[in-house]
Scaffold this motif. Structure first.
Motif, mmCIF file in Angstrom:
data_model
loop_
_atom_site.group_PDB
_atom_site.id
_atom_site.type_symbol
_atom_site.label_atom_id
_atom_site.label_comp_id
_atom_site.label_asym_id
_atom_site.label_seq_id
_atom_site.Cartn_x
_atom_site.Cartn_y
_atom_site.Cartn_z
ATOM 1 N N HIS A 185 0.830 -1.204 0.000
ATOM 2 C CA HIS A 185 0.000 0.000 0.000
ATOM 3 C C HIS A 185 0.867 1.258 0.000
ATOM 4 N N ALA A 186 1.970 1.225 0.722
ATOM 5 C CA ALA A 186 2.847 2.395 0.804
ATOM 6 C C ALA A 186 3.530 2.672 -0.534
ATOM 7 N N ILE A 187 4.129 1.647 -1.123
ATOM 8 C CA ILE A 187 4.824 1.878 -2.394
ATOM 9 C C ILE A 187 3.815 2.096 -3.518
ATOM 10 N N GLY A 188 2.627 1.467 -3.403
ATOM 11 C CA GLY A 188 1.576 1.700 -4.387
ATOM 12 C C GLY A 188 1.077 3.135 -4.369
ATOM 13 N N GLY A 189 1.106 3.759 -3.201
ATOM 14 C CA GLY A 189 0.697 5.154 -3.122
ATOM 15 C C GLY A 189 1.601 6.066 -3.928
ATOM 16 N N PHE A 190 2.907 5.832 -3.891
ATOM 17 C CA PHE A 190 3.831 6.653 -4.678
ATOM 18 C C PHE A 190 3.694 6.352 -6.169
ATOM 19 N N LEU A 191 3.492 5.096 -6.530
ATOM 20 C CA LEU A 191 3.262 4.775 -7.934
ATOM 21 C C LEU A 191 1.972 5.418 -8.435
ATOM 22 N N PHE A 192 0.983 5.501 -7.579
ATOM 23 C CA PHE A 192 -0.266 6.159 -7.948
ATOM 24 C C PHE A 192 -0.046 7.650 -8.185
ATOM 25 N N LEU A 193 0.830 8.269 -7.401
ATOM 26 C CA LEU A 193 1.165 9.674 -7.624
ATOM 27 C C LEU A 193 1.835 9.871 -8.979
ATOM 28 N N ALA A 194 2.662 8.919 -9.392
ATOM 29 C CA ALA A 194 3.305 9.020 -10.701
ATOM 30 C C ALA A 194 2.292 8.903 -11.835
ATOM 31 N N LEU A 195 1.218 8.165 -11.617
ATOM 32 C CA LEU A 195 0.178 8.015 -12.632
ATOM 33 C C LEU A 195 -0.746 9.218 -12.686
ATOM 34 N N TRP A 196 -0.877 9.927 -11.600
ATOM 35 C CA TRP A 196 -1.854 10.999 -11.432
ATOM 36 C C TRP A 196 -1.855 12.022 -12.575
ATOM 37 N N PRO A 197 -0.712 12.607 -12.991
ATOM 38 C CA PRO A 197 -0.759 13.702 -13.976
ATOM 39 C C PRO A 197 -1.304 13.292 -15.333
ATOM 40 N N PHE A 198 -1.342 12.016 -15.637
ATOM 41 C CA PHE A 198 -1.732 11.566 -16.968
ATOM 42 C C PHE A 198 -3.180 11.053 -17.005
ATOM 43 N N THR A 199 -3.932 11.340 -15.962
ATOM 44 C CA THR A 199 -5.320 10.899 -15.876
ATOM 45 C C THR A 199 -6.219 12.110 -15.676
ATOM 46 N N ARG A 200 -7.509 11.837 -15.563
ATOM 47 C CA ARG A 200 -8.474 12.907 -15.326
ATOM 48 C C ARG A 200 -8.384 13.471 -13.911
ATOM 49 N N LEU A 201 -7.561 12.894 -13.053
ATOM 50 C CA LEU A 201 -7.440 13.382 -11.681
ATOM 51 C C LEU A 201 -6.816 14.772 -11.597
ATOM 52 N N VAL A 202 -6.245 15.266 -12.691
ATOM 53 C CA VAL A 202 -5.660 16.606 -12.658
ATOM 54 C C VAL A 202 -6.719 17.670 -12.389
ATOM 55 N N HIS A 203 -7.998 17.340 -12.593
ATOM 56 C CA HIS A 203 -9.040 18.331 -12.346
ATOM 57 C C HIS A 203 -9.127 18.712 -10.879
ATOM 58 N N VAL A 204 -8.499 17.922 -10.009
ATOM 59 C CA VAL A 204 -8.512 18.250 -8.576
ATOM 60 C C VAL A 204 -7.879 19.616 -8.332
ATOM 61 N N TRP A 205 -6.842 19.947 -9.103
ATOM 62 C CA TRP A 205 -6.133 21.210 -8.888
ATOM 63 C C TRP A 205 -6.857 22.389 -9.525
ATOM 64 N N SER A 206 -7.963 22.151 -10.189
ATOM 65 C CA SER A 206 -8.742 23.231 -10.804
ATOM 66 C C SER A 206 -10.066 23.428 -10.093
ATOM 67 N N ALA A 207 -10.145 23.079 -8.843
ATOM 68 C CA ALA A 207 -11.379 23.281 -8.078
ATOM 69 C C ALA A 207 -11.683 24.777 -8.016
ATOM 70 N N PRO A 208 -12.928 25.177 -8.243
ATOM 71 C CA PRO A 208 -13.280 26.616 -8.282
ATOM 72 C C PRO A 208 -13.319 27.237 -6.896
ATOM 73 N N LEU A 209 -12.199 27.270 -6.220
ATOM 74 C CA LEU A 209 -12.159 27.849 -4.875
ATOM 75 C C LEU A 209 -12.354 29.359 -4.888
ATOM 76 N N ALA A 210 -12.071 30.002 -6.027
ATOM 77 C CA ALA A 210 -12.237 31.456 -6.093
ATOM 78 C C ALA A 210 -13.682 31.886 -5.894
ATOM 79 N N TYR A 211 -14.621 30.973 -6.092
ATOM 80 C CA TYR A 211 -16.025 31.314 -5.867
ATOM 81 C C TYR A 211 -16.297 31.628 -4.402
ATOM 82 N N LEU A 212 -15.420 31.170 -3.503
ATOM 83 C CA LEU A 212 -15.660 31.382 -2.080
ATOM 84 C C LEU A 212 -15.423 32.830 -1.677
ATOM 85 N N TRP A 213 -14.546 33.544 -2.395
ATOM 86 C CA TRP A 213 -14.236 34.919 -1.994
ATOM 87 C C TRP A 213 -14.431 35.929 -3.119
#
Length: 260
Positions: A185-213
């Motif tokens: 589970h520990a080493i799989g977590g880092f491998l999952f981080l390496a896969l992250w940028p090439f998937t749809r998970l990049v939308h996490v960093w585009s959350a519309p937080l600016a709507y709050l202020w």
């Protein structure tokens, strides 16, 4: 071998995680979205998506508390190991069940709906396989070992190693005696981080937080009477039939003679 697995691989995965996001942003900004398929199928998505996201938020929060907060800090504020273990296992089981249920529904709709299946990319399939593997390993460690098994205090080994990676002082010896499911589970977590940028998970960093202020949008009422409605364009294109002009002079008719 321990140095390769517990030192080299984590740093390589983190490097891919950072460089991959930079590359994705520079070369695929139009693909930086959730690739939502709600318009194609909404019944299963309406239930599976909230379960998955709420469960994921809870699991991430639990991992952050267990890996980033030292055991000495919780002991200093009066939380003993038994209380911490009870809270972490209970919260992990609840959020884990939500995550499993949501992920199962999201995967099922990919097979049940033909339209969803046709728009599922290869990277989507890889992402679902990786998520399933991480969830199975995590739930196995939480339920099989810590809930019904003899238990394992990962805060004395895995958490210390994890923080050492970011402090550039990783100690691979701390992972030598950890149970296999925790190691995977520990080493799989880092491998999952390496896969992250090439998937749809990049939308996490585009959350519309600016709507709050952001400032409110002010709508003012109309003080003057509303203008009369304009005729529809189709009405303007109607051509009325021409009427004869009665005011124009008539042409003289030829005279006729009558013979007596």
């Amino acid at each position: 071998m321990h140095t390769l697995i517990w030192v080299v691989v984590p740093y390589a995965c983190l490097a891919v995680f950072v460089a991959g996001h930079v590359w994705r942003w520079r070369h695929d900004q139009f693909g930086w979205t959730t690739h939502t398929s709600q318009i194609l199928e909404n019944r299963l998505l309406r239930l599976g998506s909230p379960l998955f996201h709420l469960g994921a938020f809870g699991v991430i929060a639990g991992h952050a508390m267990g890996l980033l907060i030292p055991e000495s800090l919780t002991a200093a504020i009066g939380v003993d190991e038994h209380t911490y273990h009870l809270v972490s296992v209970s919260g992990g089981v609840v959020t884990g069940v939500m995550l499993v249920a949501g992920l199962a529904l999201l995967i099922a709709r990919r097979f049940v709906s033909g339209r969803i299946r046709r728009v599922t990319t290869t990277m989507d399939k890889v992402l679902y396989v990786a998520l399933t593997a991480m969830v199975v390993l995590g739930m196995s460690g939480t339920v099989v070992i810590n809930l019904f098994g003899e238990g394992y205090n990962y805060r004395e080994t895995i958490s210390v190693w994890f923080r050492g990676v970011f402090w550039f002082r990783p100690d691979p010896a701390l992972m030598a005696d950890a149970p296999l499911v925790f190691q995977l589970h520990a080493i799989g977590g880092f491998l999952f981080l390496a896969l992250w940028p090439f998937t749809r998970l990049v939308h996490v960093w585009s959350a519309p937080l600016a709507y709050l202020w952001r400032p409110y949008v002010v709508y003012r009422g109309r003080r003057t009477p509303a203008p009369a409605p304009q005729p529809a364009p189709a009405a303007l294109r109607v051509v009325e039939p021409a009427t004869p002009d009665t005011t124009a002079p008539r042409s003289a008719e030829p005279a006729t003679t009558v013979k007596s």
